[in-house]
Scaffold this motif. Structure first.
Motif, PDB file in Angstrom:
ATOM      1  N   LEU A   1       0.845  -1.193   0.000  1.00  0.00           N
ATOM      2  CA  LEU A   1       0.000   0.000   0.000  1.00  0.00           C
ATOM      3  C   LEU A   1       0.884   1.247   0.000  1.00  0.00           C
ATOM      4  CD1 LEU A   1      -2.526  -1.078   2.799  1.00  0.00           C
ATOM      5  CD2 LEU A   1      -2.795  -1.364   0.325  1.00  0.00           C
ATOM      6  N   ALA A   2       0.308   2.373  -0.457  1.00  0.00           N
ATOM      7  CA  ALA A   2       1.035   3.646  -0.451  1.00  0.00           C
ATOM      8  C   ALA A   2       0.090   4.738   0.031  1.00  0.00           C
ATOM      9  CB  ALA A   2       1.557   3.966  -1.846  1.00  0.00           C
ATOM     10  N   THR A   3       0.337   5.283   1.204  1.00  0.00           N
ATOM     11  CA  THR A   3      -0.570   6.282   1.761  1.00  0.00           C
ATOM     12  C   THR A   3      -0.527   7.571   0.948  1.00  0.00           C
ATOM     13  OG1 THR A   3       1.011   7.327   3.285  1.00  0.00           O
ATOM     14  CG2 THR A   3      -0.137   5.352   4.072  1.00  0.00           C
ATOM     15  N   PRO A   4      -1.677   8.234   0.772  1.00  0.00           N
ATOM     16  CA  PRO A   4      -1.713   9.540   0.108  1.00  0.00           C
ATOM     17  C   PRO A   4      -1.798  10.653   1.145  1.00  0.00           C
ATOM     18  CG  PRO A   4      -3.909   8.583   0.116  1.00  0.00           C
ATOM     19  CD  PRO A   4      -3.025   7.662   0.928  1.00  0.00           C
ATOM     20  N   SER A   5      -0.909  11.621   1.081  1.00  0.00           N
ATOM     21  CA  SER A   5      -0.958  12.697   2.072  1.00  0.00           C
ATOM     22  C   SER A   5      -2.258  13.480   1.970  1.00  0.00           C
ATOM     23  CB  SER A   5       0.245  13.633   1.909  1.00  0.00           C
ATOM     24  OG  SER A   5       0.235  14.260   0.639  1.00  0.00           O
ATOM     25  N   ALA A   6      -2.757  13.696   0.742  1.00  0.00           N
ATOM     26  CA  ALA A   6      -4.003  14.451   0.589  1.00  0.00           C
ATOM     27  C   ALA A   6      -5.187  13.678   1.149  1.00  0.00           C
ATOM     28  CB  ALA A   6      -4.243  14.785  -0.873  1.00  0.00           C
ATOM     29  N   GLY A   7      -5.196  12.352   0.965  1.00  0.00           N
ATOM     30  CA  GLY A   7      -6.282  11.545   1.507  1.00  0.00           C
ATOM     31  C   GLY A   7      -6.280  11.532   3.019  1.00  0.00           C
ATOM     32  N   ILE A   8      -5.100  11.392   3.604  1.00  0.00           N
ATOM     33  CA  ILE A   8      -5.019  11.419   5.065  1.00  0.00           C
ATOM     34  C   ILE A   8      -5.417  12.791   5.593  1.00  0.00           C
ATOM     35  CG2 ILE A   8      -3.385  11.377   6.994  1.00  0.00           C
ATOM     36  CD1 ILE A   8      -2.004   9.019   5.649  1.00  0.00           C
ATOM     37  N   ALA A   9      -4.953  13.845   4.918  1.00  0.00           N
ATOM     38  CA  ALA A   9      -5.326  15.195   5.345  1.00  0.00           C
ATOM     39  C   ALA A   9      -6.839  15.355   5.376  1.00  0.00           C
ATOM     40  CB  ALA A   9      -4.701  16.229   4.402  1.00  0.00           C
ATOM     41  N   ALA A  10      -7.520  14.925   4.309  1.00  0.00           N
ATOM     42  CA  ALA A  10      -8.979  15.056   4.255  1.00  0.00           C
ATOM     43  C   ALA A  10      -9.651  14.245   5.357  1.00  0.00           C
ATOM     44  CB  ALA A  10      -9.477  14.615   2.888  1.00  0.00           C
ATOM     45  N   SER A  11      -9.132  13.046   5.623  1.00  0.00           N
ATOM     46  CA  SER A  11      -9.746  12.200   6.654  1.00  0.00           C
ATOM     47  C   SER A  11      -9.589  12.795   8.046  1.00  0.00           C
ATOM     48  CB  SER A  11      -9.132  10.796   6.613  1.00  0.00           C
ATOM     49  OG  SER A  11      -7.837  10.768   7.187  1.00  0.00           O
ATOM     50  N   LEU A  12      -8.576  13.631   8.225  1.00  0.00           N
ATOM     51  CA  LEU A  12      -8.324  14.256   9.527  1.00  0.00           C
ATOM     52  C   LEU A  12      -8.888  15.669   9.621  1.00  0.00           C
ATOM     53  CD1 LEU A  12      -4.605  13.128  10.057  1.00  0.00           C
ATOM     54  CD2 LEU A  12      -6.643  12.174  11.149  1.00  0.00           C
ATOM     55  N   GLY A  13      -9.528  16.124   8.545  1.00  0.00           N
ATOM     56  CA  GLY A  13     -10.136  17.450   8.573  1.00  0.00           C
ATOM     57  C   GLY A  13      -9.200  18.580   8.224  1.00  0.00           C
ATOM     58  N   HIS A  14      -8.110  18.273   7.519  1.00  0.00           N
ATOM     59  CA  HIS A  14      -7.149  19.302   7.127  1.00  0.00           C
ATOM     60  C   HIS A  14      -7.166  19.514   5.620  1.00  0.00           C
ATOM     61  CE1 HIS A  14      -5.444  19.295  11.148  1.00  0.00           C
ATOM     62  NE2 HIS A  14      -5.217  17.994  11.087  1.00  0.00           N
ATOM     63  N   GLN A  15      -6.704  20.672   5.192  1.00  0.00           N
ATOM     64  CA  GLN A  15      -6.440  20.901   3.781  1.00  0.00           C
ATOM     65  C   GLN A  15      -5.167  20.153   3.387  1.00  0.00           C
ATOM     66  OE1 GLN A  15      -8.405  22.710   1.588  1.00  0.00           O
ATOM     67  NE2 GLN A  15      -9.841  22.748   3.313  1.00  0.00           N
ATOM     68  N   ASP A  16      -5.071  19.792   2.105  1.00  0.00           N
ATOM     69  CA  ASP A  16      -3.869  19.128   1.617  1.00  0.00           C
ATOM     70  C   ASP A  16      -2.652  19.998   1.917  1.00  0.00           C
ATOM     71  OD1 ASP A  16      -2.128  17.407   0.304  1.00  0.00           O
ATOM     72  OD2 ASP A  16      -2.593  18.217  -1.678  1.00  0.00           O
ATOM     73  N   GLY A  17      -1.639  19.377   2.479  1.00  0.00           N
ATOM     74  CA  GLY A  17      -0.417  20.098   2.823  1.00  0.00           C
ATOM     75  C   GLY A  17      -0.443  20.770   4.171  1.00  0.00           C
ATOM     76  N   GLN A  18      -1.567  20.672   4.903  1.00  0.00           N
ATOM     77  CA  GLN A  18      -1.688  21.350   6.194  1.00  0.00           C
ATOM     78  C   GLN A  18      -1.755  20.395   7.380  1.00  0.00           C
ATOM     79  OE1 GLN A  18      -1.510  24.754   6.389  1.00  0.00           O
ATOM     80  NE2 GLN A  18      -1.083  24.560   4.193  1.00  0.00           N
ATOM     81  N   THR A  19      -1.506  19.108   7.153  1.00  0.00           N
ATOM     82  CA  THR A  19      -1.566  18.152   8.258  1.00  0.00           C
ATOM     83  C   THR A  19      -0.347  18.314   9.167  1.00  0.00           C
ATOM     84  OG1 THR A  19      -2.652  16.574   6.788  1.00  0.00           O
ATOM     85  CG2 THR A  19      -1.786  15.711   8.863  1.00  0.00           C
ATOM     86  N   PRO A  20      -0.536  18.512  10.467  1.00  0.00           N
ATOM     87  CA  PRO A  20       0.611  18.552  11.370  1.00  0.00           C
ATOM     88  C   PRO A  20       1.380  17.237  11.305  1.00  0.00           C
ATOM     89  CG  PRO A  20      -1.354  19.389  12.466  1.00  0.00           C
ATOM     90  CD  PRO A  20      -1.806  18.774  11.178  1.00  0.00           C
ATOM     91  N   PRO A  21       2.702  17.296  11.289  1.00  0.00           N
ATOM     92  CA  PRO A  21       3.463  16.053  11.120  1.00  0.00           C
ATOM     93  C   PRO A  21       3.150  14.985  12.151  1.00  0.00           C
ATOM     94  CG  PRO A  21       4.913  17.931  11.571  1.00  0.00           C
ATOM     95  CD  PRO A  21       3.568  18.480  11.309  1.00  0.00           C
ATOM     96  N   GLN A  22       2.892  15.381  13.402  1.00  0.00           N
ATOM     97  CA  GLN A  22       2.616  14.363  14.417  1.00  0.00           C
ATOM     98  C   GLN A  22       1.332  13.601  14.081  1.00  0.00           C
ATOM     99  OE1 GLN A  22       2.725  17.625  14.967  1.00  0.00           O
ATOM    100  NE2 GLN A  22       1.046  18.348  16.289  1.00  0.00           N
ATOM    101  N   GLU A  23       0.344  14.283  13.490  1.00  0.00           N
ATOM    102  CA  GLU A  23      -0.883  13.602  13.097  1.00  0.00           C
ATOM    103  C   GLU A  23      -0.642  12.698  11.893  1.00  0.00           C
ATOM    104  OE1 GLU A  23      -4.566  15.788  12.920  1.00  0.00           O
ATOM    105  OE2 GLU A  23      -3.732  17.414  14.137  1.00  0.00           O
ATOM    106  N   MET A  24       0.181  13.145  10.966  1.00  0.00           N
ATOM    107  CA  MET A  24       0.483  12.321   9.794  1.00  0.00           C
ATOM    108  C   MET A  24       1.209  11.048  10.209  1.00  0.00           C
ATOM    109  SD  MET A  24       0.189  12.009   6.521  1.00  0.00           S
ATOM    110  CE  MET A  24      -0.137  13.640   5.833  1.00  0.00           C
ATOM    111  N   PHE A  25       2.243  11.177  11.029  1.00  0.00           N
ATOM    112  CA  PHE A  25       2.988   9.993  11.438  1.00  0.00           C
ATOM    113  C   PHE A  25       2.128   9.050  12.280  1.00  0.00           C
ATOM    114  CE2 PHE A  25       6.706  12.861  10.715  1.00  0.00           C
ATOM    115  CZ  PHE A  25       7.315  12.107   9.720  1.00  0.00           C
TER     116      PHE A  25
END
Length: 255
Positions: A48-72
């Motif tokens: 699998l390959a995670t998408p940063s934009a997909g994770i951002a949307a699932s967490l309620g953030h705009q693409d590129g605005q996810t705090p790194p601690q939430e992404m990791f």
């Protein structure tokens, strides 16, 4: 930190990029949470390959605005949910030093990563030599423990006056530097499908192509054009949300 030895997961993921026949690319669905990861793994995909934009949307953030601690943290939950290799999109690295970036990636259990060459804060492409230095430093820190997918943004952020052919020339120049620096795979994001044969012939590494558009070429068609690896960005999340919206409409109005 001492560079880790090659893990079973990184060895497996790296091997999946090689020896592929035209029309049989490595297809990597993009999970945005543990539940979607299990669905894709249960369907039989090998990685699998995670998408940063997909994770951002699932967490309620705009693409590129996810705090790194939430992404990791999300990447770690995805990795724990499945028993297949996971590559993680960590955008441009969140400004972390290579040692810390690699350490945090490996702590999640991910065995691969995307690193892009667009500086979102500055609004421009990173100078190619500087990006190559970053990739080389990440490779030195990770050893063979991470499969590095070097994203090339010339087709998206090359400037208003650059056409597809010039973007392809710039992408090839960058890709060659990134492969020399230690990248395992190169991802010229949103490269027009008709330019994939040229890119594949000029770049001595597996080529990642995006299947963002449901009406665009299929993964097999992209593979026949020269792509080795297919990813979907946030497409699968968006299609899932569209299906959920249709389901809710059929449920009728809330009481």
């Amino acid at each position: 930190m001492t560079a880790p030895a090659t893990t079973d997961g990184s060895r497996t993921l790296r091997a999946l990029h090689h020896g592929r026949e035209p029309g049989d690319p490595l297809v990597l669905p993009g999970p945005w949470d543990a539940a979607s990861a299990r669905v894709f793994a249960d369907a039989g995909f090998p990685a699998l390959a995670t998408p940063s934009a997909g994770i951002a949307a699932s967490l309620g953030h705009q693409d590129g605005q996810t705090p790194p601690q939430e992404m990791f943290a999300t990447i770690a939950r995805i990795v724990r949910a499945v028993d297949i290799p996971v590559s993680a999109d960590v955008e441009a690295g969140y400004g972390l030093a290579p040692e810390e970036l690699v350490e945090r990636l490996l702590e999640t259990g991910a065995v691969g990563c995307n690193l892009e060459d667009f500086d979102r804060a500055a609004g421009r492409l990173v100078e190619p030599g500087r990006q190559a230095d970053l990739l080389a430093a990440v490779r030195a820190e990770a050893g063979e423990g991470l499969v590095i997918n070097a994203r090339v943004d010339t087709f998206v952020h090359g400037g208003p006056d650059i056409g597809p052919e010039a973007a392809a020339t710039a992408a090839i120049e960058r890709a060659r530097l990134y492969v020399e620096a230690g990248a395992d795979c190169v991802y010229p994001i949103l490269a027009p499908p008709e330019l994939l044969p040229r890119l594949a012939a000029a770049i001595d590494a597996p080529l990642n192509a995006a299947a963002f558009d449901p009406d665009g070429p299929s993964p097999r068609e992209l593979g026949r054009l020269g792509a080795t690896r297919i990813t979907f960005g946030p497409r699968l999340l968006r299609q899932t949300m569209a299906a959920a919206a249709d389901l809710v409409k059929r449920l009728g109005p809330a009481p």
